[in-house]
Design a protein around this motif. Structure first.
Motif, PDB file in Angstrom:
ATOM      1  N   CYS A  33      43.960  31.571  43.605  1.00 55.98           N
ATOM      2  CA  CYS A  33      43.115  32.895  43.857  1.00 55.98           C
ATOM      3  C   CYS A  33      43.994  33.701  44.769  1.00 55.98           C
ATOM      4  N   CYS A  36      42.225  34.097  48.705  1.00 59.25           N
ATOM      5  CA  CYS A  36      42.471  32.998  49.828  1.00 59.25           C
ATOM      6  C   CYS A  36      43.480  31.945  49.497  1.00 59.25           C
ATOM      7  N   CYS A  47      37.263  31.419  41.733  1.00 57.00           N
ATOM      8  CA  CYS A  47      37.689  30.766  43.003  1.00 57.00           C
ATOM      9  C   CYS A  47      36.300  29.955  43.752  1.00 57.00           C
ATOM     10  N   GLN A  49      36.142  28.430  46.243  1.00 55.80           N
ATOM     11  CA  GLN A  49      36.340  28.478  47.942  1.00 55.80           C
ATOM     12  C   GLN A  49      35.694  30.000  48.345  1.00 55.80           C
ATOM     13  N   CYS A  50      36.203  31.074  47.798  1.00 60.62           N
ATOM     14  CA  CYS A  50      35.790  32.251  48.209  1.00 60.62           C
ATOM     15  C   CYS A  50      35.114  33.325  47.365  1.00 60.62           C
ATOM     16  N   SER A  52      35.935  34.766  44.656  1.00 60.58           N
ATOM     17  CA  SER A  52      36.745  35.593  43.915  1.00 60.58           C
ATOM     18  C   SER A  52      36.830  35.367  42.419  1.00 60.58           C
TER      19      SER A  52
HETATM   20 ZN   LIG Z   1      39.532  32.348  46.953  1.00 59.42          ZN
END
Ligand SMILES: [Zn+2]
Lengths: 144, 389
Positions: A33, A36, A47, A49-50, A52
């Motif tokens: 990513c 992050c 991504c 996690q975030c 994106s």
């Molecule tokens: Zn990310």
């Protein structure tokens, strides 16, 4: 020399081609990513996690650890060997990225859990398959 | 408690190289299930299967809804086949939801295979060879390194369990030997009449450490049918209905054979957690278990997933005798897929019903009112809790 005269090969897509071809340059590439820096494997372009959508393929150290492994004892198709080590290697950069691979460069009986390993590539047609060998194989005194 | 019940079960003969058309095996199972429920073909208004007609792996699923509806002359209000979903249990869960929502009253759920007679030396069932071409999808991450067989993928779980918990082949061998003993009381089991000792087990040819031939299930020809009925319609059937008390299809961790954070557990954990979250029953209420054993290592993982013992304790739980026919949780009483043959989970549900109806004969558990059924391995999992009043 390859232990696998006839590896079944992956079909390449935009998402997977970097992983299977960068070995020509000696690089192990994992999707990352942009924002992050989370490593996404298998690559999806998103991504988790975030959220994106902006990702790139990042060269990693090529170092990792054997999460689990099994010694295969059966020839599944013509052109494949009977005895080889299948393993899941977690990359040094991120515990939850696991690469299905073979452990090479040592006797199958010498493979252990959490053993430090490092990538080496084996060419198959236009692809470079990331395999791993024990870290100690790369020590200067053991270099071929 | 769902508004759905199992009202009839049927099974064809099971065997290697039966060399019979798959539809004939399916018809045998369907007619037996209809007779069991006291229903006729005209009563059936729903039809489900997994994974649907599928030609990629030889004999893995020669029949879909279309073939079966046409052959049996069924008139359905609801039908479904799905390869994505909670594994082999998806057609049963879909049927339970269909009858609960009024889409059908009696659903015929089937699984039919000819994996034994369809495979040849060059075309083994359940080995992903990629047919010589380049492969895509999730296989493409495994095949290039020779992880061609599900036995390789399952072995990696077993190895990690041996490393973290000290699980041994002798411990899991207790379950394999017990199941073979159970199969001696199951005339349909493919290994009926072929007992096995611990010595046999420990000396079997290794396939992928620590799994040997005797840790792998047996491809067969055979068919199984389960009839799932709406709770009100079930009361008119021949036998006391078996209620579906709860079911779970959770997949809350990675959908993968290799990317789960904890490689000592598989998706069965997610499925069982989601099942228990919907019911007041507790693991201690379960009398018998029927859990997927495509590979022996799936059994301890399912036992832990259901909460019958703690994480890392299942191999010792098995070795203590707890899962024997005379133990406190008789498990895979019909022999399982290891000794009865691979019906892709349908055999497990069939056997749970045999137990709950008290029809197990020489393999009948002393108490069988509540049964836990788990189907699937690796990223595939569906869990169901059955109860007979
Ligand atoms: Zn990310």
């Amino acid at each position: 020399m390859s232990e696998f005269p006839a590896r079944p090969l992956p079909a390449l897509t935009e998402d997977t081609a970097p992983f299977w071809t960068a070995g020509e340059r000696g690089e192990l590439l994992i999707q990352q990513c942009d924002h992050c820096r989370y490593y996404i494997h298998p690559p999806t372009g998103f991504c988790p996690q975030c959220e994106s959508r902006e990702t790139h393929f990042q060269p990693v150290s090529g170092r990792g650890f054997v999460e689990t492994f099994t010694v295969n004892h059966k020839q599944w198709m013509p052109g494949l060997p009977e005895r080889y080590v299948l393993a899941l290697v977690r990359i040094a950069e991120q515990d939850d990225v696991r690469l299905a691979t073979n452990i090479v460069g040592c006797d199958p009986d010498a493979v252990t859990f959490d053993m430090p390993v490092r990538v080496r590539f084996e060419q198959a047609e236009d692809l470079w398959i990331p395999l791993f060998a024990p870290e100690e194989v790369f020590a200067p005194e053991n270099a071929a | 408690m769902l508004k759905a019940a199992i009202t009839g079960i049927g099974m064809s003969r099971l065997g290697r190289n039966l060399d019979r058309p798959c539809i004939e095996l399916l018809a045998d199972a369907a007619l037996e299930a209809l007779a069991d429920a006291g229903l006729t073909r005209d009563d059936i208004d729903g039809l489900t299967t997994y994974p649907g007609k599928h030609d990629n792996s030889p004999g893995m699923s020669p029949l879909g809804c279309t073939e079966v509806r046409e052959a049996l002359g069924l008139k359905t209000r609801w039908h479904s086949s799905s390869s994505e979903g909670p594994a082999q249990m998806s057609p049963l869960m879909i049927a339970a939801m269909a009858v609960s929502t009024g889409q059908a009253r009696h659903v015929l759920c089937f699984r039919a295979l000819t994996e034994s007679s369809s495979q040849s030396p060059g075309r083994r069932a359940s080995v992903a060879t990629g047919n010589g071409g380049r492969v895509g999808g999730w296989f493409s991450w495994l095949l290039p390194v020779g992880a061609l067989s599900a036995s390789n993928w399952a072995a990696q779980f077993a190895q990690r369990r041996a490393y973290e918990f000290g699980a041994t082949r002798e411990q899991i061998g207790v379950q394999c030997v017990q199941q073979r003993a159970n199969a001696q009381h199951n005339p349909r089991a493919v290994f009926h009449g072929k007992p096995m000792t611990m010595e046999d087990y420990l000396s079997a040819r290794m396939i992928s450490d620590p799994l040997s031939m005797l840790d792998c299930d047996i491809p067969i020809d055979g068919a199984c049918v389960i009839i799932i009925s709406a709770a009100d319609a079930a009361r008119d059937c021949r036998k006391p209905p078996i209620s579906i008390a709860a079911m779970g299809a959770g997949l809350t961790r990675r959908d993968s054979w290799d990317q789960r954070a904890d490689l000592t557990q598989m998706a069965s954990l997610d499925a069982a957690e989601s099942m228990w979250a919907t019911t007041d029953f507790k693991p201690g209420d379960v009398d018998v278990a029927a859990v997927y054993d495509g590979f022996s290592v799936f059994i301890p993982m399912w036992l832990e997933s259901f909460g019958f013992c703690g994480r890392g304790e299942a191999e010792a739980f098995i070795a203590s005798g707890a899962t024997a026919l005379t133990g406190r949780l008789p498990t895979n009483t019909g022999g399982g897929q290891l000794s009865a043959g691979r019906l892709h989970g349908f055999g497990h549900l069939h056997e749970a019903c045999v137990q709950l109806w008290g029809e197990g004969g020489g393999r009948q558990a002393a108490k069988a009112r509540t049964a836990a059924v788990g189907m699937g391995g690796g990223p595939l999992a569906g869990a169901m809790l059955l109860h007979r009043e």
